[in-house]
Design a protein around this motif. Structure first.
Motif, short mmCIF file in Angstrom:
data_model
loop_
_atom_site.label_atom_id
_atom_site.label_comp_id
_atom_site.label_asym_id
_atom_site.label_seq_id
_atom_site.Cartn_x
_atom_site.Cartn_y
_atom_site.Cartn_z
N ARG A 6 1.05 -1.14 -0.11
CA ARG A 6 0.00 -0.16 0.01
C ARG A 6 0.87 1.17 -0.10
NH1 ARG A 6 -4.60 -1.36 4.39
NH2 ARG A 6 -5.12 -3.51 3.62
N THR A 7 0.16 2.32 -0.21
CA THR A 7 1.11 3.59 -0.27
C THR A 7 1.21 4.31 1.10
OG1 THR A 7 -0.91 4.72 -0.41
CG2 THR A 7 0.03 4.07 -2.57
N ASP A 8 0.43 3.77 2.22
CA ASP A 8 0.84 4.34 3.71
C ASP A 8 1.70 3.34 4.62
OD1 ASP A 8 -2.42 4.43 4.84
OD2 ASP A 8 -1.37 2.79 3.49
N ALA A 9 1.90 3.81 5.77
CA ALA A 9 2.71 2.89 6.67
C ALA A 9 1.70 2.18 7.63
CB ALA A 9 3.61 4.02 7.52
N GLY A 10 2.33 0.99 8.05
CA GLY A 10 1.48 0.10 9.01
C GLY A 10 1.94 0.56 10.27
N GLY A 11 1.51 -0.38 11.23
CA GLY A 11 1.98 -0.33 12.62
C GLY A 11 2.46 -1.51 13.32
N ASP A 12 3.28 -2.12 12.37
CA ASP A 12 4.07 -3.35 13.06
C ASP A 12 5.37 -2.65 13.78
OD1 ASP A 12 3.26 -6.05 10.80
OD2 ASP A 12 2.12 -4.88 12.06
N PHE A 13 5.65 -3.51 15.07
CA PHE A 13 6.96 -3.03 15.51
C PHE A 13 7.51 -3.98 16.30
CE2 PHE A 13 5.52 -2.60 19.95
CZ PHE A 13 3.97 -2.69 19.86
N TYR A 14 8.83 -4.08 16.55
CA TYR A 14 9.44 -5.09 17.04
C TYR A 14 10.87 -4.43 17.65
CZ TYR A 14 12.48 -4.77 12.87
OH TYR A 14 13.24 -4.09 11.89
N ASP A 15 11.65 -5.29 18.60
CA ASP A 15 13.01 -4.83 19.01
C ASP A 15 13.29 -5.92 19.93
OD1 ASP A 15 13.97 -1.69 20.19
OD2 ASP A 15 15.19 -3.06 19.14
#
Length: 715
Positions: free
Chosen positions: A512-521
């Motif tokens: 898609r053209t916009d950002a998502g919300g997956d995160f990690y560390d």
């Protein structure tokens, strides 16, 4: 004390006649120290005729020269309206000097203290001594009770320097606490020489002082005479003139030393063994109370920092006008976190002040004058330019007068520094990856906090968020670019390099053209452990990316405070509530312990992690009670699962296993089949992208984040 004449003076003198028939020695002196009354018991006790006593100065008549200073101090103490009790050597008939138990009370005429009533009796009598000791111990017990219920450091200070000192018979008392491993700070003092509190505001632990020796040894220090004090500490000023004795009580808990209580007595005070033991117990209670108060304050401070980060994140993510946003952030920090704050940005190779906030708005101009007339050296040796050059924070927990004098280039510079009340300082870089955009400086005064490592971590977190906002605003103008930049900025630039643990991550955005919300560390812990987490903020665009940044930063902050799974998840619930998020957020958090060959997992509505055995087996780490963040009314379970050498732990977001119109179980089966890609000896950074490509939805409707951890055999 002042002299009283006329009817007022006669009033209190006549009142003393009720003591004529009392079987204990009673004497009265006027404001100048002249004896004006003595009863028959006092005449008998001192072995003098009444005519020998009345009209004479009590200092010359009843005390030898070495004790004059102690008597003077007692009289000054009475002049403040406070009583005093203790043993003093007094001259009796024939010049015999013997210690007598004395109790001094101020006499008033309605307008102030105009004299003193002295009660004296034999100190050596076993019955009287036992009664006095019992009464004193009862009063000390009452002080202990007061300490147990104290709620603030100020309350403890008042009890120690007031009630404790009065009960013990000390005319000078102080409480000092450790502000770091090398420095003591005087936080309360009563009595003593003029200016002593200022001179001893801070002092080095390593210096030869009674307080420093007491803390280093961890044992009570008792000095029974001025000669003994002077011999052991020749460079330390005495608390007052004349003969003195002192006791220093260490304040320590199982966590280490906290500080010291110092009690200074007029004369040669002989403390009973029972009194010393009770004082030691009382010091332990005082230490435990201070420790409790500090723990409560630290918890409140952590919560306040989380709330501040939430508020600051909201400010930083709400506008592309970074200049206005940073001004609001500076204002938010004052006076809660610091007395004043300055934000400087790098422009044309020079740091230029963007914003100054001070709790006293009238002093903002002084801060500007300081930065204009006396800018920090541009050679990078110290101050803001050193932070700019190195990209590392500069922390000064305690700024002493000596440090100010060394830093000042002239008298005007020193005056400005003192006026602005420099007592603790913290400067952190506004840093994005390897670029430093500027510096945020916080300064605290006498009444403010003393910055420590936890404050530095908080400041760096805030500065990193601010730097991201600046960077986004400077580099991007379109909404899509801003969202994507924020998303990539808050994800780790790389995974840590570890000797005995192999790591790999695969992040593939949706088509898609916009950002998502997956995160990690991945966050290395002590004893070779690792904190790992993967989460998903529902939705897309700026709001999802902003929420992702907030949640990941919150996890990092919570892990820095306490990495225990239950503690971290409870903290995330608090953050979620404080942020008042509209988006749903799921997260799975785990602590990997290679030494114990196990992993501890807690889950908040996220897909269960998978443990892939080196032998090809697989097992989900499922937990009961997987409540979403911010949902009350239940509990989450922390599950411990085996993770042996060469096994692989896989954490992932739902985009890996979910497909539109397909049952979730089908995705789980597909994942287990593809797990062969992660079997050793294949490297994780080679096998993980192959697994993701084999399992994920070909339509790429959702982001995918997958994180793999494989402990290796050590040695």
């Amino acid at each position: 004390m002042r002299s009283a004449g006329g009817d007022a003076g006669r009033g209190w003198r006549e009142a003393t006649r009720v003591l004529d028939g009392v079987m204990i020695g009673a004497l009265a002196v006027d404001g100048g120290g002249t004896l004006t009354y003595c009863n028959a018991a006092a005449v008998a006790l001192l072995g003098r005729q009444r005519e020998e006593l009345l009209g004479r100065d009590i200092r010359d008549l009843l005390f030898e020269e070495p004790e004059h200073g102690a008597v003077e101090e007692v009289l000054r103490h009475l002049g403040t309206g406070q009583a005093w009790a203790g043993e003093l050597p007094m001259v009796r008939a024939g010049g015999l000097v013997e210690p007598l138990a004395t109790s001094w009370s101020p006499l008033t005429d309605g307008e102030g203290v105009v004299g003193a009533l002295l009660i004296a009796e034999e100190a050596a009598g076993s019955g009287a001594h036992a009664r006095r000791l019992a009464a004193r111990l009862r009063r000390l017990a009452a002080v202990t009770t007061e300490l147990l219920v104290a709620e603030t450091v100020e309350a403890v200070s008042a009890i120690v320097t007031g009630q404790l000192a009065d009960t013990a018979g000390a005319t000078v008392s102080s409480l000092s606490t450790l502000v770091d491993d090398e420095t003591l700070a005087l936080i309360a003092m009563r009595g003593g020489r003029h200016g002593a509190a200022s001179r001893w505001a801070t002092y080095p632990l390593a210096a030869s002082t009674p307080a420093g020796d007491t803390i280093r040894s961890g044992r009570m220090l008792v000095l029974r005479s001025s000669a003994e004090i002077a011999e052991r500490y020749p460079t330390v000023e005495s608390a007052a003139d004349g003969e003195r004795s002192m006791v220093c009580l260490p304040l320590q808990t199982t966590g280490g030393p906290l500080g010291v209580v110092t009690l200074s007595f007029p004369g040669r005070r002989a403390l009973d063994a029972a009194e010393l033991e009770f004082l030691g117990i009382l010091a332990d209670v005082c230490a435990q109370t201070l420790d409790r108060i500090r723990a409560v304050a630290a918890a409140a401070d952590r919560e306040s920092k989380l709330q501040f980060l939430a508020d600051a994140s909201e400010q930083l993510s709400s506008s592309l006008d970074y200049r206005a946003t940073l001004r609001r952030v500076a204002d938010l920090a004052v006076p809660w976190f610091a007395d004043w704050c300055a934000i400087q940005l790098l422009q044309d190779g020079e740091l230029r002040t963007l914003s100054i906030a001070h709790e006293d708005s009238s002093l903002v101009q002084l801060v500007e004058d300081l930065q204009t007339k006396y800018p920090p050296p541009r050679d990078g040796s110290r101050g803001a330019y050193k932070v700019l050059a190195t990209g590392e924070s500069e922390l000064v927990p305690e700024v002493t007068d000596e440090l100010l004098a060394v830093a000042a280039v002239d008298e005007e510079h020193l005056r400005l520094l003192r006026t602005l009340n420099f007592r603790s300082g913290l400067a952190v870089p506004l840093k994005v990856q390897d670029r430093v955009l500027g510096v945020i400086t916080w300064v605290a005064g006498d009444r403010g906090r003393r910055f420590g490592r936890a404050d530095q971590a908080f400041g760096e977190d805030l500065a990193r968020r601010a730097a991201i906002a600046i960077d986004n605003s400077q580099l991007h103008s379109e909404l899509r670019d801003v969202a994507l930049k924020l998303q990539h900025a808050v994800l780790p630039a790389g995974l840590p390099k570890l000797d005995d643990v192999e790591l790999a991550v695969c992040y593939q955005p949706a088509g898609r053209t916009d950002a998502g919300g997956d995160f990690y560390d991945v966050l290395p812990l002590d004893e070779g452990r690792l904190a790992v987490f993967v989460g998903d903020v529902m939705g897309r665009g700026v709001q999802a990316a902003s929420a992702m940044a907030q949640m990941r930063s919150a996890v990092r902050t919570l892990v820095a405070l306490d990495p225990e799974p239950a503690t971290v998840m409870t903290g995330l619930d608090v953050v979620f509530d404080k942020l008042d998020m509209d988006q749903l957020v799921t997260v799975v958090y785990a602590v990997v312990d290679p030494a114990r060959q196990q992993v501890r997992v807690i889950n908040a509505g996220h897909p269960a992690p998978l443990v892939l055995g080196a032998d090809g087996s697989s097992a989900e780490v499922t937990t009961s009670g997987t409540l979403l963040l911010g949902v009350g009314g239940g509990r989450r379970e922390v599950v411990t699962a085996p993770l042996r050498d060469e096994d692989t732990l896989l954490l992932f977001t739902d985009g890996l296993v979910e497909r539109r119109g397909e049952d979730l179980e089908q995705g789980s089966v597909r994942l287990r089949r593809a797990a062969v890609e992660l079997l050793p000896p294949r490297a994780l950074d080679e096998g993980l992208p192959m697994l993701v490509e084999a399992v994920r939805d070909p339509d790429r409707d959702d982001d995918v984040a997958a994180l793999a951890v494989r402990p290796h055999r050590r040695g």
